[in-house]
Design a protein around this motif. Structure first.
Motif, short mmCIF file in Angstrom:
data_model
loop_
_atom_site.label_atom_id
_atom_site.label_comp_id
_atom_site.label_asym_id
_atom_site.label_seq_id
_atom_site.Cartn_x
_atom_site.Cartn_y
_atom_site.Cartn_z
N VAL A 182 -9.95 -3.34 -6.43
CA VAL A 182 -9.86 -2.19 -5.53
C VAL A 182 -8.88 -2.49 -4.41
O VAL A 182 -8.89 -3.57 -3.82
N THR A 183 -8.02 -1.51 -4.15
CA THR A 183 -7.13 -1.64 -3.00
C THR A 183 -7.13 -0.35 -2.22
O THR A 183 -7.66 0.66 -2.68
N SER A 184 -6.58 -0.38 -1.02
CA SER A 184 -6.56 0.80 -0.16
C SER A 184 -5.14 1.26 0.06
O SER A 184 -4.21 0.47 0.14
N ARG A 185 -4.99 2.59 0.14
CA ARG A 185 -3.69 3.18 0.37
C ARG A 185 -3.39 3.29 1.86
O ARG A 185 -2.24 3.39 2.26
N ASP A 186 -4.45 3.29 2.69
CA ASP A 186 -4.22 3.56 4.12
C ASP A 186 -4.97 2.61 5.06
O ASP A 186 -4.38 1.67 5.56
N VAL A 187 -6.24 2.86 5.27
CA VAL A 187 -6.98 2.05 6.25
C VAL A 187 -8.05 1.22 5.53
O VAL A 187 -8.17 1.29 4.31
N ILE A 188 -8.81 0.47 6.29
CA ILE A 188 -9.87 -0.33 5.67
C ILE A 188 -11.02 0.58 5.23
O ILE A 188 -11.48 1.42 6.00
N PRO A 238 0.81 -1.22 0.00
CA PRO A 238 0.00 0.00 0.00
C PRO A 238 0.84 1.27 0.00
O PRO A 238 0.38 2.33 -0.42
N ASP A 239 2.11 1.19 0.43
CA ASP A 239 2.95 2.38 0.47
C ASP A 239 3.64 2.63 -0.87
O ASP A 239 4.33 3.64 -1.03
N THR A 285 -18.01 -4.57 -1.13
CA THR A 285 -16.87 -5.31 -0.61
C THR A 285 -16.05 -4.45 0.34
O THR A 285 -16.11 -3.23 0.31
N MET A 286 -15.30 -5.11 1.18
CA MET A 286 -14.36 -4.46 2.05
C MET A 286 -13.08 -4.23 1.25
O MET A 286 -12.73 -5.05 0.40
N VAL A 287 -12.40 -3.15 1.52
CA VAL A 287 -11.14 -2.87 0.84
C VAL A 287 -10.05 -2.77 1.90
O VAL A 287 -10.09 -1.90 2.76
N ILE A 288 -9.09 -3.68 1.81
CA ILE A 288 -8.10 -3.82 2.87
C ILE A 288 -6.73 -3.45 2.32
O ILE A 288 -6.34 -3.91 1.24
N PRO A 289 -5.96 -2.59 3.04
CA PRO A 289 -4.62 -2.26 2.55
C PRO A 289 -3.78 -3.53 2.38
O PRO A 289 -3.81 -4.41 3.23
N GLY A 290 -3.09 -3.63 1.26
CA GLY A 290 -2.26 -4.80 1.02
C GLY A 290 -2.97 -5.89 0.25
O GLY A 290 -2.33 -6.81 -0.25
N GLU A 291 -4.31 -5.79 0.17
CA GLU A 291 -5.08 -6.80 -0.56
C GLU A 291 -5.79 -6.11 -1.73
O GLU A 291 -6.03 -4.91 -1.70
N VAL A 292 -6.14 -6.92 -2.73
CA VAL A 292 -6.92 -6.40 -3.85
C VAL A 292 -8.28 -7.09 -3.83
O VAL A 292 -8.37 -8.30 -3.99
N HIS A 342 -9.40 -0.51 -12.22
CA HIS A 342 -8.58 -0.44 -11.00
C HIS A 342 -8.92 0.84 -10.25
O HIS A 342 -8.98 1.91 -10.86
N VAL A 343 -9.17 0.70 -8.97
CA VAL A 343 -9.54 1.85 -8.15
C VAL A 343 -8.71 1.83 -6.86
O VAL A 343 -8.55 0.77 -6.24
N ILE A 344 -8.20 2.99 -6.50
CA ILE A 344 -7.52 3.13 -5.20
C ILE A 344 -8.46 3.84 -4.24
O ILE A 344 -8.98 4.91 -4.55
N ALA A 345 -8.69 3.21 -3.11
CA ALA A 345 -9.47 3.85 -2.06
C ALA A 345 -8.49 4.43 -1.04
O ALA A 345 -7.47 3.82 -0.73
N ALA A 346 -8.78 5.62 -0.57
CA ALA A 346 -7.94 6.25 0.45
C ALA A 346 -8.80 7.26 1.19
O ALA A 346 -9.84 7.67 0.69
N ALA A 347 -8.38 7.65 2.36
CA ALA A 347 -9.12 8.65 3.12
C ALA A 347 -8.97 9.99 2.40
O ALA A 347 -7.86 10.51 2.33
N PHE A 348 -10.01 10.58 1.80
CA PHE A 348 -11.40 10.07 1.79
C PHE A 348 -11.93 10.15 0.37
O PHE A 348 -12.76 10.99 0.05
N TYR A 349 -11.36 9.33 -0.49
CA TYR A 349 -11.73 9.40 -1.90
C TYR A 349 -11.55 8.04 -2.57
O TYR A 349 -10.91 7.13 -2.02
#
Ligand code: CUA
Length: 172
Positions: free
Chosen positions: A101-107, A46-47, A119-126, A71-78
């Motif tokens: 979809v993956t997350s850059r920071d938190v769930i 995620p980093d 779906t849930m989006v978890i940092p480190g997972e797609v 492909h979508v990146i989720a991050a606080a708050f977008y």
């Protein structure tokens, strides 16, 4: 042993109910395609999404005649793309679209009310989820996992446009 006729009837009814309940659970997991989030996808760092083959340039990509991958990146708050400060996500009607979809920071959450996408989006997972868009329309995209002070403002848009109006990304 003598079993009263009514008792027998209720025994029969409750057996039928049990079978029906099991059938609905089986349908829910197999027929309707409900699945738990798992770690079957490739893990991502995620980093370091800027270096990732796909997430460094997230967006819509055609992969088959009527098949698209987003492909979508989720991050606080977008959501990138999808949220107002980014490009909207645009796909043609009558298409099958798989979101990665993956997350850059938190769930976070990735939910499209009116579709099976949730779906849930978890940092480190797609998280990978496929949806069929038959009709043109607009779908609101929301985060449904509490992710911080602006969770309630984390939203985006998917535009399903008529096939003849669809312009692939980069040609708009
Ligand atoms: Cu992201 Cu709530």
């Amino acid at each position: 042993m003598n079993i009263h006729a009514y008792e027998k009837a209720w025994l029969g009814v409750s057996l039928v109910l049990i079978v029906l309940f099991i059938a609905t659970i089986v349908y829910g997991t197999v027929g309707a395609g409900v699945a738990m989030v798992d770690d079957s996808g490739d893990p991502v760092n995620p980093d370091n999404l800027n270096e990732h083959r796909e997430f460094s340039d997230p967006g819509v990509e055609q992969v088959g005649e009527d098949e698209y991958r987003v492909h979508v990146i989720a991050a606080a708050f977008y959501f990138n793309p999808g949220s107002p400060q980014f490009e909207p996500i645009q796909v043609p009607a009558n298409s099958t679209v798989t979101f990665h979809v993956t997350s850059r920071d938190v769930i976070h959450g990735f939910s499209l009310p009116g579709t099976n996408v949730n779906t849930m989006v978890i940092p480190g997972e797609v998280a990978e989820i496929t949806v069929e868009f038959d009709e043109p329309g607009e779908y609101g995209l929301i985060c449904n996992e509490y992710c911080g002070i602006n969770h309630h403002n984390m939203e985006g848009m998917i535009q399903v446009v008529p096939e003849d109006e669809y312009q692939p990304e980069g040609e708009q």
